[in-house]
Design an enzyme around this catalytic site. Sequence first.
Site, short mmCIF file in Angstrom:
data_model
loop_
_atom_site.label_atom_id
_atom_site.label_comp_id
_atom_site.label_asym_id
_atom_site.label_seq_id
_atom_site.Cartn_x
_atom_site.Cartn_y
_atom_site.Cartn_z
N HIS A 1 0.81 -1.22 0.00
CA HIS A 1 0.00 0.00 0.00
C HIS A 1 0.85 1.27 0.00
O HIS A 1 0.46 2.29 0.58
CB HIS A 1 -0.97 0.00 1.19
CG HIS A 1 -1.75 -1.26 1.32
ND1 HIS A 1 -2.74 -1.62 0.42
CD2 HIS A 1 -1.66 -2.29 2.21
CE1 HIS A 1 -3.24 -2.80 0.76
NE2 HIS A 1 -2.59 -3.23 1.84
N CYS A 2 2.00 1.22 -0.67
CA CYS A 2 2.93 2.36 -0.70
C CYS A 2 3.25 2.82 0.72
O CYS A 2 3.33 4.03 1.00
CB CYS A 2 2.37 3.51 -1.53
SG CYS A 2 2.23 3.13 -3.28
N ALA A 3 3.41 1.84 1.61
CA ALA A 3 3.74 2.14 3.02
C ALA A 3 4.67 1.06 3.55
O ALA A 3 4.39 0.42 4.57
CB ALA A 3 2.46 2.23 3.85
#
Length: 406
Positions: free
Chosen positions: A363-365
């Site tokens: 999740h781009c995290a």
Amino acid sequence: MTFPVEKVRADFPILQREVNGLPLAYLDSAASAQKPNQVIDAESAFYRHGYAAVHRGIHTLSAQATESMENVRKQASRFINARSAEELVFVRGTTEGINLVANSWGTENIRAGDNIIISEMEHHANIVPWQMLCERKGAELRVIPLHPDGTLRLETLAALFDDRTRLLAITHVSNVLGTENPLPDMIALARQHGAKVLVDGAQAVMHHAVDVQALDCDFYVFSGHKLYGPTGIGILYVKEALLQEMPPWEGGGSMISTVSLTQGTTWAKAPWRFEAGTPNTGGIIGLGAAIDYVTSLGLDKIGDYEQMLMRYALEQLAQVPDITLYGPAQRLGVIAFNLGNHHAYDVGSFLDNYGIAVRTGHHCAMPLMAWYGVPAMCRASLAMYNTHEEVDRLVAGLTRIHRLLG
């Protein structure tokens, strides 16, 4: 008054389709929301009947297109309660807006030995530009850690600030955990140290009203495509006095006042000096229609309905065998989870077979995934067009996957 969810669903044509022979349950709006007819029709009508290049055109179509674009700027300023429409820059999305601040304000104001504060829950778009800036400038990136429930360890925040802190860059709402950060307290602390504040509002503006004047942040940025609008368009708000001091970061047409091969170039006034080249006028028109749409429904009513649905979803998902839910009890928009030891991609693939769309991965995290010690999570996001029946389908699907995979 009951929220008219079925009427809302009828406005979204994609929700009428099937996936793998089953009605689509779209639980991925935090990645990108679906578009209502009102947005689709507004953008289509512009291209069919009103398209022209904006700025400097003397003919009717150009003048009308320019007026329409600037009207959306005014509309968006009212939407977030900016003091002036000239505090808003049209950008491609949240990512470009943050990069604009890093490359314009950051380049001018960050020096060797300075520091910038972010948090462990940030999207990569609010990490990587600051890493790049700090590396280029010899500055330090400091990180607010997390509690196990996915809230910030605010008791550590005061110690991160010092007289070399130049910026607090913080998400309004986590795109993974749904945590809504206590911005007023955080901004007040930043003010005590003379630091500027940037807020990533990509996951907030669709769930409740945002008032940038009340927040007293210096920068606020969000994307249109998560607000039921088109892709490729977003808004960067900057306090006017600050914006007028910032240099442009891209050169080209429309952002200049004069260009001379011997005398050099002078810039247009802000915000136009940050909008080089031909803008995404169709996307801007669509964004205006999206703002109209959610405003007509009432963000307070949308928020109340979504919170009711969120409580129901958390209660029901907690009954799924071997499920791990991440994040606080009070949250906005998203539910991240894993099922036993099964990889999120496998769980997401099974759900897709059942016509249920969720997001899987980091999740781009990635720093957040590392903190939880997992490679990936599944994420179901709830929007104003989702229903209790779709939550029931998700719960039934996960229960079935657990039974099949053990």
